[in-house]
Motif scaffolding. Sequence first.
Motif, mmCIF file in Angstrom:
data_model
loop_
_atom_site.group_PDB
_atom_site.id
_atom_site.type_symbol
_atom_site.label_atom_id
_atom_site.label_comp_id
_atom_site.label_asym_id
_atom_site.label_seq_id
_atom_site.Cartn_x
_atom_site.Cartn_y
_atom_site.Cartn_z
ATOM 1 N N VAL A 41 3.277 12.162 14.129
ATOM 2 C CA VAL A 41 3.155 10.933 12.813
ATOM 3 C C VAL A 41 1.950 10.879 13.657
ATOM 4 O O VAL A 41 1.183 10.792 12.166
ATOM 5 C CB VAL A 41 4.626 9.938 12.864
ATOM 6 C CG1 VAL A 41 3.571 8.789 11.840
ATOM 7 C CG2 VAL A 41 5.591 10.192 12.681
ATOM 8 N N ALA A 42 1.110 10.760 13.984
ATOM 9 C CA ALA A 42 -0.019 9.917 14.739
ATOM 10 C C ALA A 42 -1.374 10.908 13.985
ATOM 11 O O ALA A 42 -2.069 10.647 14.090
ATOM 12 C CB ALA A 42 0.101 9.072 16.003
ATOM 13 N N LYS A 96 11.322 10.261 20.934
ATOM 14 C CA LYS A 96 11.173 9.479 19.526
ATOM 15 C C LYS A 96 9.512 9.751 20.272
ATOM 16 O O LYS A 96 8.370 9.253 19.150
ATOM 17 C CB LYS A 96 11.918 7.934 20.105
ATOM 18 C CG LYS A 96 10.613 6.920 19.102
ATOM 19 C CD LYS A 96 11.043 6.939 17.943
ATOM 20 C CE LYS A 96 10.601 5.444 17.153
ATOM 21 N NZ LYS A 96 10.068 5.663 15.606
ATOM 22 N N GLY A 97 9.689 9.559 20.865
ATOM 23 C CA GLY A 97 8.204 9.577 21.417
ATOM 24 C C GLY A 97 7.285 11.064 21.055
ATOM 25 O O GLY A 97 6.098 10.848 20.342
ATOM 26 N N ALA A 100 7.871 12.688 18.103
ATOM 27 C CA ALA A 100 8.030 12.477 16.953
ATOM 28 C C ALA A 100 6.351 11.542 16.201
ATOM 29 O O ALA A 100 6.300 12.080 15.384
ATOM 30 C CB ALA A 100 8.929 11.643 16.467
ATOM 31 N N ASP A 101 6.756 10.614 17.390
ATOM 32 C CA ASP A 101 5.653 9.156 17.310
ATOM 33 C C ASP A 101 4.573 10.480 17.038
ATOM 34 O O ASP A 101 2.850 9.933 17.078
ATOM 35 C CB ASP A 101 5.579 8.199 17.985
ATOM 36 C CG ASP A 101 6.491 7.864 18.130
ATOM 37 O OD1 ASP A 101 7.264 7.539 16.573
ATOM 38 O OD2 ASP A 101 7.064 6.107 19.133
ATOM 39 N N VAL A 102 3.987 10.751 18.290
ATOM 40 C CA VAL A 102 2.817 11.641 18.983
ATOM 41 C C VAL A 102 2.405 12.456 17.192
ATOM 42 O O VAL A 102 1.668 12.757 16.783
ATOM 43 C CB VAL A 102 2.986 12.555 19.462
ATOM 44 C CG1 VAL A 102 1.669 13.902 19.869
ATOM 45 C CG2 VAL A 102 2.865 11.615 21.756
ATOM 46 N N ALA A 148 6.057 11.315 8.595
ATOM 47 C CA ALA A 148 7.520 10.320 9.227
ATOM 48 C C ALA A 148 8.619 10.595 10.668
ATOM 49 O O ALA A 148 8.954 11.332 10.197
ATOM 50 C CB ALA A 148 7.995 9.333 8.550
ATOM 51 N N ALA A 149 8.606 9.760 11.325
ATOM 52 C CA ALA A 149 9.439 9.847 12.435
ATOM 53 C C ALA A 149 10.988 8.487 12.147
ATOM 54 O O ALA A 149 11.034 7.749 11.314
ATOM 55 C CB ALA A 149 8.936 9.189 13.567
ATOM 56 N N TYR A 173 3.224 20.120 21.094
ATOM 57 C CA TYR A 173 3.061 18.759 21.377
ATOM 58 C C TYR A 173 2.492 18.894 22.678
ATOM 59 O O TYR A 173 1.649 17.971 22.524
ATOM 60 C CB TYR A 173 4.970 18.462 21.420
ATOM 61 C CG TYR A 173 4.582 16.967 22.510
ATOM 62 C CD1 TYR A 173 4.655 15.867 21.878
ATOM 63 C CD2 TYR A 173 4.708 16.891 23.808
ATOM 64 C CE1 TYR A 173 4.811 15.135 22.483
ATOM 65 C CE2 TYR A 173 4.505 16.394 24.336
ATOM 66 C CZ TYR A 173 5.460 15.049 23.695
ATOM 67 O OH TYR A 173 5.161 13.362 24.425
ATOM 68 N N SER A 177 13.428 14.529 11.930
ATOM 69 C CA SER A 177 12.962 14.219 11.225
ATOM 70 C C SER A 177 12.513 14.152 9.874
ATOM 71 O O SER A 177 12.480 13.448 8.947
ATOM 72 C CB SER A 177 11.191 14.427 12.342
ATOM 73 O OG SER A 177 11.289 14.036 13.450
ATOM 74 N N SER A 222 15.094 6.319 15.367
ATOM 75 C CA SER A 222 16.063 6.635 16.793
ATOM 76 C C SER A 222 16.344 8.531 16.872
ATOM 77 O O SER A 222 16.862 7.967 15.492
ATOM 78 C CB SER A 222 17.216 5.096 17.620
ATOM 79 O OG SER A 222 18.140 6.123 18.208
#
Length: 335
Positions: free
Chosen positions: A310-311, A303-304, A306-308, A317-318, A149, A98, A321
């Motif tokens: 970021v949140a 991707k999941g 990375a999104d966690v 940022a993620a 994670y 990322s 893809s």
Amino acid sequence: MTFKTKLMGAVAATAMLAGAQGAVAAGHGGEITVAYFLEWPMPFQFAKETGMYEEAMGGTKINWVSFDTGTAMSAAMASGDVQLSVSQGIPPFVVAASAGQDLQVLDVAVSYADNDNCVVRADLEIDKDSAAELAGKKVAVPLGTAAHYGFLKQMEHFNVSLDSLEVVDMAPQEGEAALSQGAVDMACGWGGALRRMLNSGNVLLTGAEKTELGILVFDATTGPTSFVAQEAELVSQFLSVTAAANAMWADEANHAKMLPVIAKDAGMSEDDAAATLSTFVFPTVDDQLSSAWLGGNAATFMKGVADVFVASGSIDAAKASYTDNVNAEPLSAAE
């Protein structure tokens, strides 16, 4: 220093080093360096100690270097000090990717839902039914790792605000020591450190409960994209030996000869190594190449992750893809 600042500092350092990795593939001169973990027993270590890799790779000399965390592996690959990492956690891989580091997942090294977790100090008497009581507590977490994670997803599940916790960045061994001394209220980690943590406390969720919630835990063999592209045959040979060692271990008749070698190389007793290995799953090459893993789900899972991150404010940022960060071709060639 804040939770986010610590992780972003590591990400920035990795990104700055990423430009150096092109030099890795310019020519390994018949010699490569491979990263791995101590106290993380795996069949590949039998191959490592019996010369199977060198024999299959035409005499290429392999320098094996142990690391404490997957984030350190990313930094070493970015600087050109390491060409391949065995059993790097997906979360630290995702953090590096990322941030712009050009890395690829090459195989599924191991799946281990029961061997990566967080342990709450026993005297607090907090379990999954009273997890809200973690608010205000001090937690040791190796940032940017699979344990990080898993920690984030568990806190999300239990509706425990990260802002309510004091999170300190500690490698699993450091977290275990801090937990045993009462310096932290909860510690997260894996392998031998996690096993020792359990002498001081309890987990909130079992591996099966985490898996049911979609908290997958697996590691991969990874490498810089440039090195993999320029040394595709060498990488394929390496993965082939790893797969052969996994296939040997799958036959229990081989355990008696393999376990002592694996345990010694992992720096563990045979009993501890066997206990750890019993919680590991080593997917076959066919399984790894299927849609459940490298054929699709691995990139989706990244991707999941990375999104966690970021949140939670752990990374900025993620990527849109992570498909380009999965390369199944060397493993397919190995098969």
